[in-house]
Design an enzyme around this catalytic site. Structure first.
Site, PDB file in Angstrom:
ATOM      1  N   ARG A  67       0.777  -1.396   0.234  1.00 13.62           N
ATOM      2  CA  ARG A  67       0.517  -0.518  -0.009  1.00 13.62           C
ATOM      3  C   ARG A  67       0.442   1.602   0.639  1.00 13.62           C
ATOM      4  NH1 ARG A  67      -2.082   2.481   3.751  1.00 13.62           N
ATOM      5  NH2 ARG A  67      -1.876   0.559   5.588  1.00 13.62           N
ATOM      6  N   TYR A 120     -16.843  13.328 -16.224  1.00 11.88           N
ATOM      7  CA  TYR A 120     -17.640  12.277 -16.239  1.00 11.88           C
ATOM      8  C   TYR A 120     -18.066  12.505 -14.538  1.00 11.88           C
ATOM      9  CZ  TYR A 120     -17.172   7.250 -14.923  1.00 11.88           C
ATOM     10  OH  TYR A 120     -17.012   6.426 -14.210  1.00 11.88           O
ATOM     11  N   ASP A 192      -8.126  15.991 -15.921  1.00 14.05           N
ATOM     12  CA  ASP A 192      -7.662  14.854 -16.954  1.00 14.05           C
ATOM     13  C   ASP A 192      -7.609  14.869 -18.132  1.00 14.05           C
ATOM     14  OD1 ASP A 192      -8.955  12.566 -17.291  1.00 14.05           O
ATOM     15  OD2 ASP A 192     -10.818  12.684 -15.452  1.00 14.05           O
ATOM     16  N   LYS A 217      -8.867   2.753 -19.250  1.00 16.37           N
ATOM     17  CA  LYS A 217      -8.689   3.274 -20.551  1.00 16.37           C
ATOM     18  C   LYS A 217      -7.698   3.224 -21.675  1.00 16.37           C
ATOM     19  CE  LYS A 217     -12.665   5.040 -18.921  1.00 16.37           C
ATOM     20  NZ  LYS A 217     -12.297   4.897 -17.310  1.00 16.37           N
TER      21      LYS A 217
END
Length: 417
Positions: A67, A120, A192, A217
């Site tokens: 992590r 988005y 973005d 994507k």
């Protein structure tokens, strides 16, 4: 030959096509593996208690817990940072993990965020619904209107957030203006860059502070990973990693990082095909009598076309369009597509078609969608890697069926999205 080697000494790879393959790569000293090793481990063993303490204190380099960092993940981060022309990066579990971590690390109660009115759907929901719970004010503005951006500025404004091209209606924003505006007023800028990837657009060239991607994507490109990545200078990435990523836990798994590294090797050739196919599909749709309007920056009549060559290397692989018909006609048309898959997301090898108002942008109310320029009849296509003739043929047969259905107004359409 020796004089030739002296005349042309080896230089670090500079071209993005080369960086996609080689940037960030560390030679496997133990076995000499060509492919990046997958360190599928949750934790790392210390040689001694003293070493463990030194790593936790930041006094000695090394890994502690996945992590907090992992060698496979680190290669991905360095690779994307190199592609964006920025110093460092932080990989996240999802694209929304990147949106949340990059904004919440620098915003607190009483702060103000300026956001593009069309983004988005889940980014909109985070800003509009969740941030209000924590006392963060958000103004949604049309960022093609530079006066509206200036008018939204408040004494407590700390950040500006936008996408370009905008999802789903492909509006292109002026990064040079946004970068200069944020520098002038000393606020953080977050862009973005998912739709174009670093191969087609590098926001840092225009002074943008933080760049994010849904790595789900194009960076991955194969529809088998959900992930995100944040790119910025070393100090901001360190802040993000030690606060929102560490404490909220939206870090990527090593296996997903490994898959994206593999996907990046073909990013340049994939983007060439995505862009080429999308241009041809957009040109076909623009001439079709059943299509009212096509939204694609590669078309000369698109307002964002002027940015190609200046801000964008190409128009990307996503387009949207309006049909000459009703919402039911749109539903019928989508359901007739056979090659195109009815699915959200984008950037996959497969061509994907979806209805933003009822799918990706359903977190908007009808009034909010209207203000953002997202009509109920808008259809979005992520143009894939299939032969473009097959993509166009599928759209053509679906449009023919829709036009035939329009001639039978007495029939009730019951198909639903």
């Amino acid at each position: 030959m020796s004089s030739s080697s002296n005349q042309y000494p080896f230089q670090p790879p500079q071209h993005p096509e080369t960086q996609c393959i080689h940037a960030g790569k560390v030679k496997d000293a133990q076995y000499g593996a060509l492919a990046t090793p997958l360190y599928q481990t949750s934790t790392f063993v210390f040689d001694s208690a003293e070493q463990g303490a030194a790593r936790f204190a930041g006094e000695q380099p090394g890994y502690i817990y996945t992590r907090l960092g992992n060698p496979t993940t680190r290669e991905l981060e360095l690779k994307v940072a190199a592609l964006e022309g920025m110093a460092d990066a932080a990989a996240t579990a999802t694209g929304m993990g990147a949106v949340a971590a990059s904004t919440m690390a620098f915003l607190q109660q009483g702060d103000h965020l300026i956001a593009s009115k069309a983004i988005y759907g889940c980014s909109f929901a985070l800003f509009n619904h969740q941030f209000a719970r924590y006392g963060i004010e958000v103004s949604f503005v049309d960022m093609t209107d530079h006066q509206a951006v200036a008018a939204a500025l408040q004494p407590n404004t700390k950040m500006l957030f936008a996408e370009t091209p905008i999802n789903p209606n492909l509006v292109v924003l002026d990064l040079e203006f946004l970068g200069n505006f944020c520098k002038k007023h000393q606020i953080l800028s977050v862009i973005d860059n998912t739709f174009l990837t670093p191969l087609l657009q590098q926001p840092a060239r225009f002074g943008i502070d933080i760049v994010i991607h849904s790595a789900t994507k194009y960076l991955n490109g194969h529809g088998d990973v959900v992930a995100g990545i944040i790119v910025s200078d070393a100090d901001k990435i360190q802040t993000i990693k030690l606060t929102t990523l560490k404490d909220m836990g939206a870090t990527i798994s090593p296996h997903d990082a490994w898959l994206i590294i593999r996907g990046l090797k073909t990013l340049s050739v994939r983007m060439e095909r995505h862009c080429s196919n999308a241009q041809k599909v957009a040109e076909y749709l623009a001439e079709h009598p059943a299509i009212a309007k096509v939204f694609y920056p590669g078309l000369p009549d698109h307002p964002g076309h002027k940015f190609i060559g200046k801000q964008m290397a190409a128009a990307g692989g996503v387009l949207a369009f309006e049909l000459n018909g009703s919402l039911d006609d749109g539903r019928y048309f989508i359901n007739q597509c056979e090659l195109l898959s009815l699915a959200v997301s984008l950037g996959d090898a497969e061509s994907l078609i979806q209805h933003p108002a009822s799918m990706t942008h359903s977190p908007y109310t009808a009034e909010e969608r209207k203000m953002a320029g997202i009509s109920d009849g808008l259809i979005r296509i992520s143009v894939g890697l299939e032969h473009v003739v097959d993509i166009i043929n599928d759209l053509s047969q679906a449009l023919v069926k829709m036009q035939g259905q329009q001639k039978r107004p007495s029939e009730t359409l019951t198909c639903n999205l």
